[in-house]
Design an enzyme around this catalytic site. Structure first.
Site, PDB file in Angstrom:
ATOM      1  N   PHE A 155       0.986  -1.144  -0.077  1.00 29.72           N
ATOM      2  CA  PHE A 155      -0.026  -0.071   0.106  1.00 29.72           C
ATOM      3  C   PHE A 155       0.973   1.150  -0.055  1.00 29.72           C
ATOM      4  CE2 PHE A 155      -3.792   2.422   2.120  1.00 29.72           C
ATOM      5  CZ  PHE A 155      -4.716   2.200   0.937  1.00 29.72           C
ATOM      6  N   GLY A 156       1.819   1.386  -0.975  1.00 31.12           N
ATOM      7  CA  GLY A 156       2.574   2.588  -1.262  1.00 31.12           C
ATOM      8  C   GLY A 156       1.907   3.369  -2.220  1.00 31.12           C
ATOM      9  N   ARG A 157       2.589   4.140  -2.856  1.00 26.65           N
ATOM     10  CA  ARG A 157       2.002   5.247  -3.870  1.00 26.65           C
ATOM     11  C   ARG A 157       1.095   4.786  -4.920  1.00 26.65           C
ATOM     12  NH1 ARG A 157       8.015   6.686  -3.656  1.00 26.65           N
ATOM     13  NH2 ARG A 157       8.126   4.770  -4.482  1.00 26.65           N
ATOM     14  N   ILE A 158       1.450   3.402  -5.432  1.00 23.27           N
ATOM     15  CA  ILE A 158       0.538   3.090  -6.514  1.00 23.27           C
ATOM     16  C   ILE A 158      -0.644   2.330  -5.771  1.00 23.27           C
ATOM     17  CG2 ILE A 158       0.147   1.438  -8.785  1.00 23.27           C
ATOM     18  CD1 ILE A 158       3.344   1.950  -9.083  1.00 23.27           C
ATOM     19  N   ARG A 178       3.703  -3.565   5.006  1.00 22.52           N
ATOM     20  CA  ARG A 178       4.715  -3.726   6.220  1.00 22.52           C
ATOM     21  C   ARG A 178       4.455  -2.500   7.310  1.00 22.52           C
ATOM     22  NH1 ARG A 178      10.293  -3.156   3.102  1.00 22.52           N
ATOM     23  NH2 ARG A 178       9.994  -1.135   2.351  1.00 22.52           N
ATOM     24  N   ALA A 237       2.830  -5.781 -10.088  1.00 22.34           N
ATOM     25  CA  ALA A 237       3.955  -5.261  -9.400  1.00 22.34           C
ATOM     26  C   ALA A 237       5.302  -5.903 -10.231  1.00 22.34           C
ATOM     27  CB  ALA A 237       4.029  -6.156  -8.046  1.00 22.34           C
ATOM     28  N   ARG A 238       5.566  -7.428  -9.684  1.00 25.55           N
ATOM     29  CA  ARG A 238       6.595  -7.893 -10.481  1.00 25.55           C
ATOM     30  C   ARG A 238       6.348  -9.538 -10.422  1.00 25.55           C
ATOM     31  NH1 ARG A 238       8.178  -3.934 -12.020  1.00 25.55           N
ATOM     32  NH2 ARG A 238      10.277  -2.755 -11.895  1.00 25.55           N
ATOM     33  N   GLU A 267      10.418 -12.173 -18.443  1.00 30.70           N
ATOM     34  CA  GLU A 267       9.706 -11.498 -19.483  1.00 30.70           C
ATOM     35  C   GLU A 267      10.795 -11.198 -20.821  1.00 30.70           C
ATOM     36  OE1 GLU A 267       8.777  -7.734 -17.630  1.00 30.70           O
ATOM     37  OE2 GLU A 267       7.315  -8.722 -16.368  1.00 30.70           O
ATOM     38  N   HIS A 286       3.855  -6.164 -19.679  1.00 28.08           N
ATOM     39  CA  HIS A 286       4.381  -5.077 -18.840  1.00 28.08           C
ATOM     40  C   HIS A 286       4.230  -3.699 -19.090  1.00 28.08           C
ATOM     41  CE1 HIS A 286       7.812  -4.722 -15.522  1.00 28.08           C
ATOM     42  NE2 HIS A 286       7.007  -3.577 -15.637  1.00 28.08           N
ATOM     43  N   ILE A 287       3.133  -3.161 -19.210  1.00 28.02           N
ATOM     44  CA  ILE A 287       2.670  -1.741 -19.859  1.00 28.02           C
ATOM     45  C   ILE A 287       2.175  -0.788 -18.988  1.00 28.02           C
ATOM     46  CG2 ILE A 287       2.079  -2.446 -22.211  1.00 28.02           C
ATOM     47  CD1 ILE A 287      -0.762  -2.209 -21.565  1.00 28.02           C
ATOM     48  N   GLY A 288       2.433  -1.221 -17.461  1.00 30.66           N
ATOM     49  CA  GLY A 288       1.757  -0.538 -16.538  1.00 30.66           C
ATOM     50  C   GLY A 288       2.005   1.029 -16.528  1.00 30.66           C
TER      51      GLY A 288
HETATM   52  P1  NAP Z   1       6.312   2.352  -2.913  1.00 27.81           P
HETATM   53  O1  NAP Z   1       5.402   3.649  -3.071  1.00 27.81           O
HETATM   54  O2  NAP Z   1       7.626   2.123  -2.439  1.00 27.81           O
HETATM   55  O3  NAP Z   1       5.304   1.198  -2.377  1.00 27.81           O
HETATM   56  C1  NAP Z   1       5.667  -0.031  -2.200  1.00 27.81           C
HETATM   57  C2  NAP Z   1       4.939  -0.582  -0.779  1.00 27.81           C
HETATM   58  O4  NAP Z   1       5.184  -1.967  -0.580  1.00 27.81           O
HETATM   59  C3  NAP Z   1       5.444   0.520   0.480  1.00 27.81           C
HETATM   60  O5  NAP Z   1       4.109   0.897   0.890  1.00 27.81           O
HETATM   61  C4  NAP Z   1       6.003  -0.872   1.281  1.00 27.81           C
HETATM   62  O6  NAP Z   1       6.100  -0.516   2.673  1.00 27.81           O
HETATM   63  C5  NAP Z   1       5.433  -1.805   1.011  1.00 27.81           C
HETATM   64  N1  NAP Z   1       6.406  -3.151   1.015  1.00 27.81           N
HETATM   65  C6  NAP Z   1       7.812  -3.109   0.622  1.00 27.81           C
HETATM   66  N2  NAP Z   1       7.967  -4.501   0.823  1.00 27.81           N
HETATM   67  C7  NAP Z   1       6.870  -4.964   1.646  1.00 27.81           C
HETATM   68  C8  NAP Z   1       6.944  -6.536   2.314  1.00 27.81           C
HETATM   69  N3  NAP Z   1       7.812  -7.169   2.110  1.00 27.81           N
HETATM   70  N4  NAP Z   1       5.669  -6.895   2.743  1.00 27.81           N
HETATM   71  C9  NAP Z   1       4.859  -5.801   2.680  1.00 27.81           C
HETATM   72  N5  NAP Z   1       4.780  -4.723   2.261  1.00 27.81           N
HETATM   73  C10 NAP Z   1       5.883  -4.380   1.668  1.00 27.81           C
HETATM   74  O7  NAP Z   1       6.582   1.776  -4.649  1.00 27.81           O
HETATM   75  P2  NAP Z   1       5.271   2.236  -5.733  1.00 27.81           P
HETATM   76  O8  NAP Z   1       5.691   3.353  -6.474  1.00 27.81           O
HETATM   77  O9  NAP Z   1       3.902   1.887  -5.277  1.00 27.81           O
HETATM   78  O10 NAP Z   1       5.553   0.936  -6.617  1.00 27.81           O
HETATM   79  C11 NAP Z   1       5.308  -0.358  -6.326  1.00 27.81           C
HETATM   80  C12 NAP Z   1       5.945  -1.418  -7.314  1.00 27.81           C
HETATM   81  O11 NAP Z   1       5.162  -1.497  -8.422  1.00 27.81           O
HETATM   82  C13 NAP Z   1       7.447  -1.017  -7.924  1.00 27.81           C
HETATM   83  O12 NAP Z   1       8.375  -1.551  -6.827  1.00 27.81           O
HETATM   84  C14 NAP Z   1       7.168  -2.079  -9.283  1.00 27.81           C
HETATM   85  O13 NAP Z   1       7.702  -3.297  -8.771  1.00 27.81           O
HETATM   86  C15 NAP Z   1       5.960  -1.943  -9.470  1.00 27.81           C
HETATM   87  N6  NAP Z   1       5.789  -1.374 -10.766  1.00 27.81           N
HETATM   88  C16 NAP Z   1       5.201  -1.846 -11.624  1.00 27.81           C
HETATM   89  C17 NAP Z   1       4.797  -1.153 -12.878  1.00 27.81           C
HETATM   90  C18 NAP Z   1       4.327  -1.805 -14.137  1.00 27.81           C
HETATM   91  O14 NAP Z   1       4.618  -1.409 -15.365  1.00 27.81           O
HETATM   92  N7  NAP Z   1       3.599  -2.993 -14.068  1.00 27.81           N
HETATM   93  C19 NAP Z   1       4.904   0.041 -12.904  1.00 27.81           C
HETATM   94  C20 NAP Z   1       5.415   0.788 -11.623  1.00 27.81           C
HETATM   95  C21 NAP Z   1       5.749   0.231 -10.631  1.00 27.81           C
HETATM   96  P3  NAP Z   1       6.557   0.747   3.369  1.00 27.81           P
HETATM   97  O15 NAP Z   1       5.626   2.078   2.948  1.00 27.81           O
HETATM   98  O16 NAP Z   1       6.531   0.202   4.819  1.00 27.81           O
HETATM   99  O17 NAP Z   1       7.859   0.910   2.863  1.00 27.81           O
HETATM  100  C1  GLV Z   2       8.054  -0.419 -13.961  1.00 26.90           C
HETATM  101  O1  GLV Z   2       7.716  -1.852 -13.910  1.00 26.90           O
HETATM  102  C2  GLV Z   2       8.516   0.079 -13.053  1.00 26.90           C
HETATM  103  O2  GLV Z   2       9.103  -0.336 -12.000  1.00 26.90           O
HETATM  104  O3  GLV Z   2       8.695   1.373 -13.191  1.00 26.90           O
END
Ligand code: NAP
Ligand code: GLV
Ligand code: GLV
Length: 325
Positions: A155-158, A178, A237-238, A267, A286-288
């Site tokens: 539950f981070g930014r996205i 976490r 996510a991944r 991928e 992978h077009i997020g």
């Molecule tokens: P973010 O703001 O860092 O959010 C990630 C969240 O996950 C944080 O709230 C973090 O907790 C939590 N977390 C980390 N490890 C954990 C664990 N082991 N157990 C439970 N919670 C955990 O990142 P974001 O910008 O939202 O991006 C999230 C992910 O999306 C990226 O890392 C990337 O892999 C993926 N993504 C994919 C695409 C796509 O094209 N499909 C595009 C963008 C991103 P804390 O707040 O406590 O640190």
């Molecule tokens: C895409 O998957 C990213 O992590 O920005």
């Protein structure tokens, strides 16, 4: 003498032009093909900075080949393609592109959720394949989105941006993370629950946490068995967070209802991957973050990070904090 930077994919010229005054730029000239490993290893030998895509594995072999390397700028928010600890040991700064892709990736996550719930890809194929003979009561029926429970893991930014969209659909919002996100709970009426409770109670389970070895196959046979038979799994996510063999079995045996996947363990996913044979799986390449505006913003932020770090000229989205930075 100008510092040398290596860019691992052809980027828009508006982005490159801004770097040209300050750096000697070397760039892999293909848009649709990743740089071959041997070219990458050769190019980093003399590079001070690398602007890389998530398709490049920046491991000890690459770092060992790059004695001058000071900065690795990833054009992605996720950075599991980079051995960050090894970079830190060598005093190399790692940067990423958080924020600029949050809303775009949340849009895609919700689009994938809706497409999976309402069988859009299957329905489109049904029409084009000439199967649509009449309207009928239970034809291509799916799952309701409005009023359902969404469980967001990470539950981070996205994750929070997805929750805002869910609120507009009058969904009940559960999340596991976490750390607690009290402000977000209040803003969107989200409820924190432990991991198992989120799996058990959600109609839609959305994965939005970063990949690390500790979450490898976080969703496997046992976790899938806790989910509702009517549940939908969405992974933007991944790929490595989900055990794909276990997911295939669960979908085939109707232990869960459907899955929407934007990411895969390998991928591009192999075309003979069993998951691609199932009608109740929606698969995307992978077009997020893939809107025109956002991809340009990501490229620009990755370029700014690289420039600002190498010239010590402004803000950098830092992933690590090596000595000297
Ligand atoms: P973010 O703001 O860092 O959010 C990630 C969240 O996950 C944080 O709230 C973090 O907790 C939590 N977390 C980390 N490890 C954990 C664990 N082991 N157990 C439970 N919670 C955990 O990142 P974001 O910008 O939202 O991006 C999230 C992910 O999306 C990226 O890392 C990337 O892999 C993926 N993504 C994919 C695409 C796509 O094209 N499909 C595009 C963008 C991103 P804390 O707040 O406590 O640190
Ligand atoms: C895409 O998957 C990213 O992590 O920005
Ligand atoms: C369907 O199109 C309806 O009118 O209910």
């Amino acid at each position: 003498m100008k510092k040398k930077i290596y860019i691992t994919r052809k980027l828009p010229s508006v982005v490159i032009e801004k770097l040209a005054n300050d750096f000697d730029i070397y760039m892999w000239q293909e848009e649709e093909q990743a740089v071959p490993r041997d070219v990458l290893l050769e190019q980093v030998k003399t590079a001070d900075g690398v602007l890389t895509m998530l398709t490049e594995t920046i491991d000890t072999e690459v770092l060992d080949a790059a004695p001058n390397l000071k900065v690795i700028s990833n054009m992605a928010v996720g950075y599991n393609n980079i051995e960050v600890d090894e970079a830190t040991k060598r005093g190399i700064l790692v940067a990423n592109t958080p924020g600029v892709l949050t809303e775009t990736t949340a849009d895609l996550t919700f689009a994938l959720l809706m497409a999976t719930a309402r069988r859009l890809v299957e329905a489109s194929g049904y029409l084009r394949e000439g199967k649509w003979e009449t309207w009928s009561p239970l034809q291509l029926t799916g799952m309701d989105i409005h009023g359902a429970t969404i469980g967001i893991i990470g539950f981070g930014r996205i994750g929070q941006a997805v929750a805002r969209r869910a609120k507009g659909f009058n969904m009940d919002i559960l999340y596991y993370n976490r750390s607690r996100k009290i402000e977000a709970e209040e803003e969107m009426g989200a409820t924190y629950a432990d991991f198992e409770t989120v799996l058990k109670k959600s109609d839609f389970v959305c994965l939005l946490l970063p990949y690390s070895p500790e979450v490898h196959h976080l969703i496997s046979k046992n976790e899938l068995s806790l989910m509702k038979k009517t549940a939908v799994l969405i992974n933007t996510a991944r790929g490595g967070i989900v055990d794909e063999e276990a997911l295939y079995q669960a979908l085939k045996n109707k232990e869960i209802w459907a899955a929407g996947l934007d990411v895969f363990e390998k991928e591009p996913v192999d075309l003979d991957h069993p998951l691609l044979t199932l009608p109740n799986v929606v698969t995307l390449p992978h077009i997020g973050s893939a809107s025109i505006a956002t991809r340009i913003n990501m490229a620009q932020l990755a370029a700014d990070n690289l420039r600002n770090a190498l010239l010590q000229a402004g803000p950098v989205m830092k992933v690590n904090k090596p000595d000297g930075w």
